[in-house]
Design an enzyme around this catalytic site. Sequence first.
Site, short mmCIF file in Angstrom:
data_model
loop_
_atom_site.label_atom_id
_atom_site.label_comp_id
_atom_site.label_asym_id
_atom_site.label_seq_id
_atom_site.Cartn_x
_atom_site.Cartn_y
_atom_site.Cartn_z
NE ARG A 1 42.92 -8.28 48.76
CZ ARG A 1 42.53 -9.37 49.41
NH1 ARG A 1 42.98 -10.56 49.00
NH2 ARG A 1 41.71 -9.30 50.43
CD GLU B 1 39.86 -10.63 42.16
OE1 GLU B 1 38.90 -10.66 42.98
OE2 GLU B 1 40.97 -11.11 42.40
CG HIS C 1 40.57 -13.66 44.81
ND1 HIS C 1 40.83 -12.30 44.77
CD2 HIS C 1 40.98 -14.06 46.05
CE1 HIS C 1 41.37 -11.91 45.91
NE2 HIS C 1 41.46 -12.97 46.70
#
Length: 324
Positions: free
Chosen positions: A233, A262, A281
Site C-alpha cells: 500500500r 491513486e 496498482h
Amino acid sequence: MTVVLTTSPGFGKHGRVPDLIAEKGWELIRCVDRDIPDGGVSEHIARADVLVVGLIPVTAGSLEGAETLKGVIKHGVGVDNIDMDACTAAGLPVMNTPGANANAVAELAMGFMFALARHMPASHASVVAGGWDRKVGTELSGKTLGIVGLGNIGRKLALAARGIGMKVVATDPYADKDFAAANGIEILELDDTLKVSDYVSLHIFGGAENAGLINAEKLSLMKPTACLLNLARGEVVDLDAVAAALDAGTLGGVGIDAYETEPPDTDHPVFRHPRAVFMPHSGADTKESVENMGLMVIEDIQTLLDGGVPARCLNGAALTGVDA
C-alpha cells in the site's frame, strides 16, 4: 432480482465470471467514478444485496441506507480500506479473496527486479529515441531478496526467487516457520532484513499500523545499491524519503505499484528518477488472478444469498457479539 454493487473495475469482466453472473440473473452495478468520493455507491446502496469492494473505501457513511445489504466482499486481499467496525456494527460479514492474486503479484515483483537489474526502462527509452546506450546490469542469481510479509504473496515470491538462485530472507512476526525452514529462508527482524538485502519487496497490509514503515531511517539501513519494491500500500513508504535517497545515491532503485493517492501526483520528484519503475496498482491484474478472485466472490455471494456465512468471513467472531 439480486443486486450486486461493486467499486472494483475488474470484477465481473474476466474468464467464467461474467457468464456465471448472467446465468444467476444478478444485476451488476459498477460504481467506479473517481470524481465522487464513494464512486457512486450512495446512489444505489439502498437496492444492493452485496457490496464488492475495489480500492474505494467503505466507511460508515457508505453503508447508510443499506437496508437489504447482506455482506461486504473485497475483490482482493487487503481490507484496510474497509471500516470493519462499521460493518460489524451493521451486522455485515466482511470477506476477502486470500491467495487468489498471490501468483500475479509475486510475478510482478520478479518483473520489477529484472527491470531494475537490467536497466530496462532507460534502455527502452534509449532505443526508441534512436540511441544505443548499452548499460551493464547485474544478475539476480546470487543476490539476496528480503521479503517483508511472508504471507500468500510473499511465499510465492520466495519460491520464484529461490528458483533463479536468489537467497531469501524475510521478516514477519507470523511467518510459517516450517515453510521457511523447508525452503532455506532465514527469518530476521526488519532492520536486519533491510541491511542484508539487495532487493526488498513489501507485501504487508496498509493502514495506520504500517503507515510510514519505510522512512528515511529505515532506508539508511539499506545498501546504497539495493532496490525497494512496494507492491503493498502507498502509505507504507515515505516517498519523499525515497526520492531523497535516490538523488543522494544511497538507494539503488525503486519499483512502485501502490500509491497513497491513486492516480498519484506525478509532479513528485520520485517520478523523474531514471532508476524508478512504476505500475498503476496492477499487481493483481492478470486474467487468471481476476478470474480467481471473481469466482471466490461469486461463491461467497451465493452463500450469503442462501442465508449462510462464508468460510472466509473476517469478522465472524465480532459479529456473534453484535446485538440482534
